[in-house]
Design a protein around this motif. Sequence first.
Motif, PDB file in Angstrom:
ATOM      1  N   PRO A  52       0.828  -1.215   0.000  1.00 31.30           N
ATOM      2  CA  PRO A  52       0.000   0.000   0.000  1.00 31.30           C
ATOM      3  C   PRO A  52       0.863   1.266   0.000  1.00 31.30           C
ATOM      4  N   ILE A  76       2.298   4.994  -0.210  1.00 32.76           N
ATOM      5  CA  ILE A  76       1.826   6.305   0.239  1.00 32.76           C
ATOM      6  C   ILE A  76       1.762   7.253  -0.967  1.00 32.76           C
ATOM      7  N   ARG A 101       1.019   6.171  -3.985  1.00 29.71           N
ATOM      8  CA  ARG A 101      -0.223   5.681  -4.626  1.00 29.71           C
ATOM      9  C   ARG A 101      -1.442   6.361  -4.015  1.00 29.71           C
ATOM     10  N   ASP A 102      -1.487   6.419  -2.689  1.00 30.77           N
ATOM     11  CA  ASP A 102      -2.622   7.014  -1.995  1.00 30.77           C
ATOM     12  C   ASP A 102      -2.697   8.530  -2.243  1.00 30.77           C
ATOM     13  N   SER A 103      -1.540   9.182  -2.251  1.00 27.66           N
ATOM     14  CA  SER A 103      -1.514  10.643  -2.459  1.00 27.66           C
ATOM     15  C   SER A 103      -1.991  10.989  -3.866  1.00 27.66           C
ATOM     16  N   GLN A 131      -5.741  10.722  -4.145  1.00 27.69           N
ATOM     17  CA  GLN A 131      -6.445  11.889  -3.612  1.00 27.69           C
ATOM     18  C   GLN A 131      -6.346  13.088  -4.552  1.00 27.69           C
ATOM     19  N   GLU A 159     -10.154   1.530  -8.007  1.00 25.68           N
ATOM     20  CA  GLU A 159      -9.247   0.491  -7.543  1.00 25.68           C
ATOM     21  C   GLU A 159      -9.854  -0.812  -8.038  1.00 25.68           C
TER      22      GLU A 159
END
Length: 366
Positions: free
Chosen positions: A267, A269, A271-273, A276, A287
Motif C-alpha cells: 500500500p 503512500i 499511490r494514496d496521495s 487523492q 481500484e
Amino acid sequence: MATIADPDLRFTSLPHPTPTSAEARDAALADPGFGKVFSDHMVVIEWDEGRGWHDATIGPRVPIALDPAAAVLHYAQEIFEGLKAYRQQDGGLALFRPSANAARFNQSAERLAMPALPPALFIESIRQLVAADRDWFPDVEGGSLYLRPFMIATEAFLGVRPAKQYKFLVIASPAGNYFKSGAPAVSIWVSEYTRAAPGGTGAAKCGGNYAASLVPQAEAIARGHDQVVFLDAAEHKWIEELGGMNLYFAFADGSLITPPLTGTILPGITRDSIMQLAREEGLEVREERYSLDQWRDDAASGRLVETFACGTAAVVTPVGKVCGRDGEFTVGSGGPGQLTQRLKARLVAIQRGEAADEHGWVMRLD
Ligand SMILES: *Cc1c(COP(=O)(O)O)cnc(C)c1O
C-alpha cells in the motif's frame, strides 16, 4: 535531549569520535546518486520482551554487532520504511506524510510477528537523525535526504518462533534526482516469477519480498528493460506492481485504474496521495483489477493513453514499453504523458512547499 510520547524514553546523544570533514562531505554531496552515500549518525532503540522499547540513542553510524545466531540472519525477520526530508522554500526541511509511514511500519511489524513501535517514537527518531545530520542534505536539483527506518530480530535463537529481542534503527542517505533531466519513460518486463501470493507478505514492507524480487529484476535488466512488473500468483493474469512501485493506468476518457489492495500489493503512500490529488481534479479513480491482456488491447486501441509507476524514491515514473514472452507493446506515445507529468508536478510542489499543503501532509522539522 528531546522528550517523546513515552516520558521515560529519552534519546541519549553519543558523541561522534571522527565526524566527516566538511570537504569530504561536500565532495560526496556533489553527485550523491541513490543509496550509496550515508550520513554520520544513526538512531538505535532496543526492544526486549518484558521491557518493551528502551535505550534510545542518537550516535555515530557504525557497524552493529550481531550474534551469528541472531534470528534476522536466519529467518529474515526484518521490516523497513523509506521516506524523504525535502528542502522547503524558506530553507527549512520537512517530511511528507511520516505518520503514514509510521502506521505502515506497524502493519508490517504485525505481519512479521514483531513489536509495534509507537508512531510518536518513529517520528521523533527521524527528527533526531535529521537534526544531527542536517548538513548532509544535498542541495543539488531534486535532492533529498532519504531516511531508512528498519527493525531487525536480534535474539540469538535458532528455534522458529518470533524473537524476543529487536533493534530499531534509522539511517540517512543523501539522494540526488532519481532521473537527472526529467523522467524518461521506462521499459518494463512482464515476469514469469511472482512477487506475492494471497495470504503471503506482499502488503508488508519486508526485506524478504525484495530478496525474492532480485532474480526477476536481474532478468528484466538482462533483457534490456529497466524494471519488472509482476502478475498475480493465482491466475498469472492480473497486474500487481513493479518490484518497488505501484502502477496507475490512465484512459482517454479521463479515468484512472490502480490495482486494488488485496494483500498482495504494497500500500504505497505515493499511490494514496496520487489517488487523492486525481480525485480532487475531478478524475474518476477506480481500484480495480486490470489484466495484462486488457492492457495490451487498450494500448493498441488507444483507450489507454498513459501508464505510470509511483513510489517515494522516483515519485512518478512513466511506463513507455511493456515486453513479455508474448511480445511487446507501446503505451501512448512511448514517452511521458501529460497526466503523468501533471500529477508528478503537483505532488513534488507539495513536498517542496511550493504549493499549499491542503491535506496536512507536510511535517516541518524546524
Ligand atoms: C515502498 C514500496 C512501494 C511504494 O511505496 P511508497 O510509500 O509510495 O514509497 C511500492 N511497492 C513496494 C513493493 C514497496 O516496497
